[in-house]
Design a protein around this motif. Structure first.
Motif, PDB file in Angstrom:
ATOM      1  N   TRP A   1       7.927   3.877   2.383  1.00 31.85           N
ATOM      2  CA  TRP A   1       7.529   4.846   1.541  1.00 31.85           C
ATOM      3  C   TRP A   1       7.603   4.239   0.280  1.00 31.85           C
ATOM      4  CZ3 TRP A   1       4.307   9.256   2.024  1.00 31.85           C
ATOM      5  CH2 TRP A   1       4.245  10.104   1.250  1.00 31.85           C
ATOM      6  N   LYS A   2       8.811   3.964  -0.222  1.00 30.10           N
ATOM      7  CA  LYS A   2       9.242   3.601  -1.446  1.00 30.10           C
ATOM      8  C   LYS A   2       8.670   2.265  -1.942  1.00 30.10           C
ATOM      9  CE  LYS A   2      13.559   6.245  -2.128  1.00 30.10           C
ATOM     10  NZ  LYS A   2      14.909   6.312  -2.297  1.00 30.10           N
ATOM     11  N   LEU A   3       8.660   1.350  -0.847  1.00 25.80           N
ATOM     12  CA  LEU A   3       8.347   0.064  -0.830  1.00 25.80           C
ATOM     13  C   LEU A   3       6.720   0.030  -1.136  1.00 25.80           C
ATOM     14  CD1 LEU A   3       8.485  -3.089  -0.653  1.00 25.80           C
ATOM     15  CD2 LEU A   3       8.178  -3.010   1.762  1.00 25.80           C
ATOM     16  N   ILE A   4       5.901   1.012  -0.682  1.00 28.46           N
ATOM     17  CA  ILE A   4       4.464   0.991  -0.540  1.00 28.46           C
ATOM     18  C   ILE A   4       4.121   1.594  -2.203  1.00 28.46           C
ATOM     19  CG2 ILE A   4       2.536   2.189   0.038  1.00 28.46           C
ATOM     20  CD1 ILE A   4       3.309   2.312   2.797  1.00 28.46           C
ATOM     21  N   GLU A   5       4.826   2.597  -2.529  1.00 25.38           N
ATOM     22  CA  GLU A   5       4.861   3.054  -3.778  1.00 25.38           C
ATOM     23  C   GLU A   5       5.021   2.100  -4.963  1.00 25.38           C
ATOM     24  OE1 GLU A   5       5.772   7.828  -4.004  1.00 25.38           O
ATOM     25  OE2 GLU A   5       7.450   6.427  -4.108  1.00 25.38           O
ATOM     26  N   LYS A   6       6.022   1.114  -4.745  1.00 25.72           N
ATOM     27  CA  LYS A   6       6.301   0.060  -5.678  1.00 25.72           C
ATOM     28  C   LYS A   6       5.050  -0.819  -5.574  1.00 25.72           C
ATOM     29  CE  LYS A   6       9.738  -3.503  -6.722  1.00 25.72           C
ATOM     30  NZ  LYS A   6      11.067  -4.274  -6.081  1.00 25.72           N
TER      31      LYS A   6
ATOM     32  N   ASN B   1      -3.119  -2.202  -5.028  1.00 21.24           N
ATOM     33  CA  ASN B   1      -3.837  -1.304  -6.162  1.00 21.24           C
ATOM     34  C   ASN B   1      -5.181  -1.647  -6.226  1.00 21.24           C
ATOM     35  OD1 ASN B   1      -1.267  -0.276  -8.029  1.00 21.24           O
ATOM     36  ND2 ASN B   1      -1.100  -2.553  -7.856  1.00 21.24           N
ATOM     37  N   TRP B   2      -5.984  -1.233  -4.981  1.00 20.72           N
ATOM     38  CA  TRP B   2      -7.434  -1.498  -4.930  1.00 20.72           C
ATOM     39  C   TRP B   2      -8.198  -0.587  -5.899  1.00 20.72           C
ATOM     40  CZ3 TRP B   2     -11.330   1.471  -3.322  1.00 20.72           C
ATOM     41  CH2 TRP B   2     -12.517   0.805  -2.889  1.00 20.72           C
ATOM     42  N   ILE B   3      -7.714   0.571  -5.937  1.00 22.37           N
ATOM     43  CA  ILE B   3      -8.441   1.465  -6.749  1.00 22.37           C
ATOM     44  C   ILE B   3      -8.506   1.136  -8.152  1.00 22.37           C
ATOM     45  CG2 ILE B   3      -8.511   3.887  -7.795  1.00 22.37           C
ATOM     46  CD1 ILE B   3      -7.084   5.005  -4.974  1.00 22.37           C
ATOM     47  N   THR B   4      -7.269   0.609  -8.815  1.00 24.59           N
ATOM     48  CA  THR B   4      -7.378   0.070 -10.084  1.00 24.59           C
ATOM     49  C   THR B   4      -8.084  -1.062 -10.192  1.00 24.59           C
ATOM     50  OG1 THR B   4      -4.988   0.831 -10.186  1.00 24.59           O
ATOM     51  CG2 THR B   4      -5.874  -0.583 -11.921  1.00 24.59           C
ATOM     52  N   ARG B   5      -7.941  -2.203  -9.208  1.00 19.49           N
ATOM     53  CA  ARG B   5      -8.676  -3.218  -9.302  1.00 19.49           C
ATOM     54  C   ARG B   5     -10.181  -3.206  -9.420  1.00 19.49           C
ATOM     55  NH1 ARG B   5      -5.314  -7.499  -9.279  1.00 19.49           N
ATOM     56  NH2 ARG B   5      -3.187  -7.214  -8.584  1.00 19.49           N
ATOM     57  N   SER B   6     -10.742  -2.235  -8.269  1.00 21.15           N
ATOM     58  CA  SER B   6     -12.208  -1.865  -8.209  1.00 21.15           C
ATOM     59  C   SER B   6     -12.872  -1.310  -9.550  1.00 21.15           C
ATOM     60  CB  SER B   6     -12.348  -0.855  -7.079  1.00 21.15           C
ATOM     61  OG  SER B   6     -11.919  -1.547  -5.973  1.00 21.15           O
ATOM     62  N   ILE B   7     -12.093  -0.338 -10.270  1.00 22.94           N
ATOM     63  CA  ILE B   7     -12.501   0.309 -11.322  1.00 22.94           C
ATOM     64  C   ILE B   7     -12.813  -0.576 -12.468  1.00 22.94           C
ATOM     65  CG2 ILE B   7     -12.332   2.204 -13.112  1.00 22.94           C
ATOM     66  CD1 ILE B   7     -11.019   3.795 -10.742  1.00 22.94           C
ATOM     67  N   THR B   8     -11.539  -1.668 -12.486  1.00 23.44           N
ATOM     68  CA  THR B   8     -11.578  -2.339 -13.737  1.00 23.44           C
ATOM     69  C   THR B   8     -12.198  -3.876 -13.536  1.00 23.44           C
ATOM     70  OG1 THR B   8      -9.359  -3.175 -13.101  1.00 23.44           O
ATOM     71  CG2 THR B   8      -9.550  -1.279 -14.606  1.00 23.44           C
TER      72      THR B   8
ATOM     73  N   LYS C   1       5.987  -6.377   6.646  1.00 23.98           N
ATOM     74  CA  LYS C   1       5.654  -7.674   6.668  1.00 23.98           C
ATOM     75  C   LYS C   1       4.063  -7.693   6.166  1.00 23.98           C
ATOM     76  CE  LYS C   1       9.304  -9.586   8.461  1.00 23.98           C
ATOM     77  NZ  LYS C   1      10.342 -10.181   7.700  1.00 23.98           N
ATOM     78  N   TYR C   2       3.278  -6.739   6.382  1.00 24.83           N
ATOM     79  CA  TYR C   2       2.061  -6.506   6.033  1.00 24.83           C
ATOM     80  C   TYR C   2       2.067  -6.561   4.584  1.00 24.83           C
ATOM     81  CZ  TYR C   2      -2.133  -3.951   4.703  1.00 24.83           C
ATOM     82  OH  TYR C   2      -3.361  -3.496   4.104  1.00 24.83           O
ATOM     83  N   LEU C   3       2.837  -5.819   3.847  1.00 24.95           N
ATOM     84  CA  LEU C   3       2.842  -5.533   2.416  1.00 24.95           C
ATOM     85  C   LEU C   3       3.110  -6.881   1.668  1.00 24.95           C
ATOM     86  CD1 LEU C   3       4.848  -2.422   2.364  1.00 24.95           C
ATOM     87  CD2 LEU C   3       2.169  -2.471   2.022  1.00 24.95           C
ATOM     88  N   TYR C   4       3.453  -7.934   2.229  1.00 22.76           N
ATOM     89  CA  TYR C   4       3.745  -9.014   1.753  1.00 22.76           C
ATOM     90  C   TYR C   4       2.719 -10.284   2.287  1.00 22.76           C
ATOM     91  CZ  TYR C   4       7.976  -7.079  -0.460  1.00 22.76           C
ATOM     92  OH  TYR C   4       8.765  -6.354  -1.119  1.00 22.76           O
ATOM     93  N   SER C   5       1.932  -9.882   3.051  1.00 23.97           N
ATOM     94  CA  SER C   5       0.848 -10.930   3.553  1.00 23.97           C
ATOM     95  C   SER C   5      -0.549 -10.941   2.760  1.00 23.97           C
ATOM     96  CB  SER C   5       0.551 -10.424   4.897  1.00 23.97           C
ATOM     97  OG  SER C   5      -0.373  -9.372   5.055  1.00 23.97           O
ATOM     98  N   SER C   6      -1.305 -11.768   3.087  1.00 19.16           N
ATOM     99  CA  SER C   6      -2.444 -12.188   2.461  1.00 19.16           C
ATOM    100  C   SER C   6      -3.384 -11.111   2.937  1.00 19.16           C
ATOM    101  CB  SER C   6      -3.109 -13.618   2.845  1.00 19.16           C
ATOM    102  OG  SER C   6      -3.175 -13.680   4.289  1.00 19.16           O
TER     103      SER C   6
END
Length: 300
Positions: free
Chosen positions: A254-259, A158-165, A148-153
């Motif tokens: 695991w697969k959901l987080i990877e996605k 992709n925190w690493i990608t967003r931080s660098i870009t 549920k957390y993975l679909y919450s606010s």
């Protein structure tokens, strides 16, 4: 030091950087992070880019093993997530270390005459995601299962990608962002892996020449090594206790987080390749030590 105070004054007057979404992928904001292939200068400032978890392993090592004194953003009167460490046992050069998860914002305070030297310790995005989730649950900020957390606010993908870009939470990411992030890491960042923290500490110690100070005696070096081993063992015990809570590799979660962390997964795999390219790492370190005796040989 005077250099650090000048940089902090600049940061105190810095509110925000208005960058059009089309122009986010530029080197303007991070251009004053030194290239790893350039020689280390006396006023270069080591900048530890921290991952957003409840624990700061490298900071603990610098404080406990290198005798660093710490000042956080509150004591500095700054409205930003920034810590400055001063290493007592390091030589006068490059002994002030900046620590922050705010890669882009902190990078803007460097200048053509005072470069930042970026280094970071990366962890597998699945474990990093779970650590962030666990921290929120432990601090009673959320009470929900991880799927549920993975679909919450509360979830930041992709925190690493967003931080660098310098991308906002709701910005759409693409392969172009990943390519840019990879290039930043390749050119600008000395990378470490959570699973190989002892090797990484040895590398940054050589890279910043913190062992070149004559005051660092053989006894002090042994103390550092003992301290480092102790902290790593304590961290392993903590992770062993957590292991049963982590999602199993190949499981639905695991697969959901990877996605969800698709772009960070690609960057992490690239980071592994950079870390394991021992010849490249040796070459970088040798370039920093070009005017000093070195045990490293240039890898071809």
């Amino acid at each position: 030091s005077i250099v650090i105070l000048m940089m902090l004054n600049h940061l105190q007057n810095f509110n925000s950087i208005a960058i059009d979404g089309r122009d986010r992928l530029s080197w303007d904001g991070i251009g004053n992070l030194a290239d790893l292939y350039t020689s280390l200068q006396s006023n270069d400032v080591p900048f530890l880019w921290q991952m957003p978890t409840g624990t700061h392993l490298l900071e603990d090592i610098l404080v406990e093993c290198f005798g660093a004194h710490t000042k956080n953003s509150l004591s500095l009167g700054l409205e930003t997530d920034l810590t400055i460490l001063t290493l007592n046992s390091a030589q006068s050069l490059n002994k002030n270390v900046m620590l922050s998860p705010e890669l882009f914002r902190i990078s803007t305070i460097f200048s053509p005459t005072v470069h930042g030297r970026l280094f970071t310790l990366l962890r597998h995005p699945v474990y990093l995601t779970f650590d962030r989730y666990h921290n929120l649950v432990t601090n009673n900020i959320i009470q929900m299962p991880i799927d549920k957390y993975l679909y919450s606010s509360y979830f930041d993908d992709n925190w690493i990608t967003r931080s660098i870009t310098n991308s906002e939470k709701n910005d759409l990411l693409s392969d172009h962002h990943v390519k840019f992030a990879k290039e930043v890491l390749r050119r600008k960042c000395l990378l470490g892996l959570h699973e190989n923290v002892q090797e990484f500490v040895n590398r940054i110690e050589r890279f910043f020449r913190w062992n070149d100070d004559e005051s660092v005696t053989k006894i002090e070096k042994i103390r550092r090594e003992t301290c480092l081993s102790k902290i790593i063992e304590e961290q392993k015990l903590i992770e062993e206790e957590m292991f049963s809570q982590y999602p199993k590799e190949g499981s639905y979660v695991w697969k959901l987080i990877e996605k969800k962390q698709k772009f960070d997964m690609e960057i992490f795999k690239y980071a592994i390749a950079l870390f394991e390219d021992e010849a490249l790492i040796k070459y970088k370190i040798q370039r920093q030590r070009s005017k000093f005796n070195s045990d490293f040989v240039d890898g071809k």
